[in-house]
Design a protein around this motif. Structure first.
Motif, mmCIF file in Angstrom:
data_model
loop_
_atom_site.group_PDB
_atom_site.id
_atom_site.type_symbol
_atom_site.label_atom_id
_atom_site.label_comp_id
_atom_site.label_asym_id
_atom_site.label_seq_id
_atom_site.Cartn_x
_atom_site.Cartn_y
_atom_site.Cartn_z
ATOM 1 N N UNK A 122 0.826 -1.201 0.000
ATOM 2 C CA UNK A 122 0.000 0.000 0.000
ATOM 3 C C UNK A 122 0.861 1.252 0.000
ATOM 4 N N UNK A 123 2.098 1.136 0.505
ATOM 5 C CA UNK A 123 2.988 2.292 0.604
ATOM 6 C C UNK A 123 3.440 2.810 -0.761
ATOM 7 N N UNK A 124 3.267 2.003 -1.822
ATOM 8 C CA UNK A 124 3.658 2.461 -3.160
ATOM 9 C C UNK A 124 2.741 3.573 -3.665
ATOM 10 N N UNK A 125 1.525 3.641 -3.153
ATOM 11 C CA UNK A 125 0.509 4.631 -3.512
ATOM 12 C C UNK A 125 0.077 4.465 -4.967
ATOM 13 N N UNK A 126 0.956 4.713 -5.911
ATOM 14 C CA UNK A 126 0.657 4.541 -7.336
ATOM 15 C C UNK A 126 1.821 3.848 -8.015
ATOM 16 N N UNK A 127 1.525 3.082 -9.036
ATOM 17 C CA UNK A 127 2.522 2.626 -9.999
ATOM 18 C C UNK A 127 3.424 1.513 -9.451
ATOM 19 N N UNK A 128 3.638 0.522 -10.257
ATOM 20 C CA UNK A 128 4.580 -0.582 -10.051
ATOM 21 C C UNK A 128 4.171 -1.529 -8.923
ATOM 22 N N UNK A 129 3.045 -1.277 -8.267
ATOM 23 C CA UNK A 129 2.601 -2.180 -7.200
ATOM 24 C C UNK A 129 2.241 -3.540 -7.755
ATOM 25 N N UNK A 130 1.709 -3.583 -8.997
ATOM 26 C CA UNK A 130 1.349 -4.863 -9.590
ATOM 27 C C UNK A 130 2.587 -5.664 -9.986
ATOM 28 N N UNK A 131 3.594 -5.006 -10.560
ATOM 29 C CA UNK A 131 4.828 -5.710 -10.932
ATOM 30 C C UNK A 131 5.552 -6.216 -9.696
ATOM 31 N N UNK A 132 5.647 -5.390 -8.660
ATOM 32 C CA UNK A 132 6.273 -5.807 -7.410
ATOM 33 C C UNK A 132 5.565 -7.027 -6.824
ATOM 34 N N UNK A 133 4.239 -7.008 -6.844
ATOM 35 C CA UNK A 133 3.476 -8.133 -6.293
ATOM 36 C C UNK A 133 3.690 -9.390 -7.126
ATOM 37 N N UNK A 134 3.734 -9.239 -8.455
ATOM 38 C CA UNK A 134 3.979 -10.393 -9.318
ATOM 39 C C UNK A 134 5.349 -11.003 -9.048
ATOM 40 N N UNK A 135 6.364 -10.162 -8.825
ATOM 41 C CA UNK A 135 7.705 -10.668 -8.537
ATOM 42 C C UNK A 135 7.742 -11.381 -7.197
ATOM 43 N N UNK A 136 7.034 -10.856 -6.227
ATOM 44 C CA UNK A 136 6.960 -11.515 -4.913
ATOM 45 C C UNK A 136 6.251 -12.861 -5.024
ATOM 46 N N UNK A 137 5.216 -12.924 -5.854
ATOM 47 C CA UNK A 137 4.493 -14.182 -6.067
ATOM 48 C C UNK A 137 5.422 -15.228 -6.672
ATOM 49 N N UNK A 138 6.203 -14.832 -7.683
ATOM 50 C CA UNK A 138 7.129 -15.764 -8.311
ATOM 51 C C UNK A 138 8.214 -16.221 -7.355
ATOM 52 N N UNK A 139 8.729 -15.314 -6.535
ATOM 53 C CA UNK A 139 9.771 -15.666 -5.576
ATOM 54 C C UNK A 139 9.249 -16.673 -4.553
ATOM 55 N N UNK A 140 7.962 -16.566 -4.206
ATOM 56 C CA UNK A 140 7.360 -17.483 -3.235
ATOM 57 C C UNK A 140 7.074 -18.856 -3.829
ATOM 58 N N UNK A 141 7.306 -19.024 -5.130
ATOM 59 C CA UNK A 141 7.146 -20.333 -5.747
ATOM 60 C C UNK A 141 5.817 -20.558 -6.435
ATOM 61 N N UNK A 142 4.970 -19.524 -6.493
ATOM 62 C CA UNK A 142 3.686 -19.669 -7.177
ATOM 63 C C UNK A 142 3.861 -19.413 -8.673
ATOM 64 N N UNK A 143 3.115 -20.152 -9.472
ATOM 65 C CA UNK A 143 3.169 -19.994 -10.914
ATOM 66 C C UNK A 143 1.988 -19.171 -11.409
ATOM 67 N N UNK A 144 2.233 -18.405 -12.458
ATOM 68 C CA UNK A 144 1.213 -17.527 -13.031
ATOM 69 C C UNK A 144 0.937 -17.971 -14.454
ATOM 70 N N UNK A 145 -0.344 -18.113 -14.799
ATOM 71 C CA UNK A 145 -0.738 -18.593 -16.119
ATOM 72 C C UNK A 145 -1.588 -17.537 -16.816
ATOM 73 N N UNK A 146 -1.216 -17.205 -18.056
ATOM 74 C CA UNK A 146 -2.034 -16.317 -18.873
ATOM 75 C C UNK A 146 -3.007 -17.156 -19.696
ATOM 76 N N UNK A 147 -4.269 -16.787 -19.671
ATOM 77 C CA UNK A 147 -5.324 -17.503 -20.400
ATOM 78 C C UNK A 147 -5.743 -16.629 -21.577
ATOM 79 N N UNK A 148 -5.252 -16.911 -22.800
ATOM 80 C CA UNK A 148 -5.441 -15.973 -23.916
ATOM 81 C C UNK A 148 -6.871 -15.814 -24.415
ATOM 82 N N UNK A 149 -7.760 -16.779 -24.129
ATOM 83 C CA UNK A 149 -9.142 -16.592 -24.585
ATOM 84 C C UNK A 149 -10.006 -15.875 -23.545
#
Length: 287
Positions: free
Chosen positions: A161-188
């Motif tokens: 929340x301290x980011x206020x604006x911008x890059x909070x989504x990228x930071x969260x995605x990187x933290x998710x990957x570091x924790x070992x969770x996988x992310x899948x894009x569903x193109x349809x």
């Protein structure tokens, strides 16, 4: 107007959400009155002060998690999902149970695909969407349409929340990957949202296009990106990432001085303030 259109799209899903929550960031434009009159079935989390996009996602996801929901679907109010988007994400979650985050493709009004990609040594690489017709793994995404399982919040926590604006989504995605969770894009699974104002640039006989970032948002981009590289958790070489970050800012300063002539002084000021606060670790609402 955007929120009205977004809610209409969300409530018209072929698999409707069990509950819809709007986080109201201390608005003063009659949003709460509009919601009460036109969307009485929608919950409202009214924040006492504007916490920015990052604070809004933090509080909204926290509320959904505390209320016991298994899957949490998040987006800005300028995102308009197709009618089958949520259904397709949930169906894919049954086939790909090892993935705890499922992400739709974003399409802008001018036909551009955006919003999904990979993180390589401190820089973002967009996914070549044309190469994929089936779901594919990604590293980073935006907060326009990702579907999170509650186990992600249990293990990773919430967006900063301290980011206020911008890059909070990228930071969260990187933290998710570091924790070992996988992310899948569903193109349809599609969400319609514009990438931002595209500005045509020209310098030294070279022409290109880039997203126009206002000076006041440039501060958050520089600061939050730098904070993540200095203090975040992600795979890769931190030194190479920092070297790229410094080079990216030097290149940006050149553009501020020689290309953004109308507001160059403000851009230089906000960029330098962002650099300072990134290295000092100062977060929150900016100057």
């Amino acid at each position: 107007e955007l929120l009205r259109e977004c809610l209409t799209a969300v409530l018209s899903q072929t698999r409707p959400p069990d509950h819809v929550l709007v986080v109201d960031n201390a608005s003063t434009d009659g949003t709460r009155e509009m919601l009460k009159e036109e969307f009485p079935q929608v919950g409202v989390l009214a924040l006492p002060e504007n916490q920015g996009g990052a604070g809004g996602f933090h509080e909204g996801m926290k509320k959904a998690y505390e209320d016991g929901y298994d899957w949490i679907w998040v987006m800005d109010d300028d995102a308009f999902p197709d009618r089958k988007t949520l259904e397709r994400l949930l169906v894919q979650s049954c086939y790909s149970q090892q993935y705890q985050v499922l992400v739709p493709l974003l399409r802008s009004s001018d036909g551009r695909w955006h919003g999904v990609g990979y993180w390589r040594e401190g820089r973002y690489r967009p996914a070549q969407v044309s190469l994929w017709s089936t779901p594919f793994p990604i590293d980073v995404f935006t907060f326009n349409g990702p579907l999170f399982h509650r186990r992600v919040i249990e293990n990773v926590g919430l967006p900063r929340r301290e980011f206020f604006l911008w890059f909070d989504d990228t930071d969260y995605a990187l933290r998710i990957g570091f924790a070992g969770f996988q992310v899948l894009c569903v193109p349809d699974a599609l969400v319609h949202t514009d990438i931002g104002r595209i500005k045509r640039m020209r310098f030294l006989c070279r022409a290109w296009e880039e997203v126009a970032v206002p000076p006041e948002k440039l501060y958050y981009d520089v600061r939050n990106r730098g904070f993540t590289l200095l203090n975040g958790v992600y795979r890769g070489s931190r030194w190479r990432s920092l070297a790229f970050y410094i080079a990216w800012n030097l290149h940006g300063l050149i553009k501020d001085l020689f290309i953004h002539r109308q507001d160059w002084s403000m851009r230089v000021r906000f960029r330098l303030l962002g650099l300072r606060d990134a290295f000092l670790g100062r977060l929150g609402k900016g100057p």
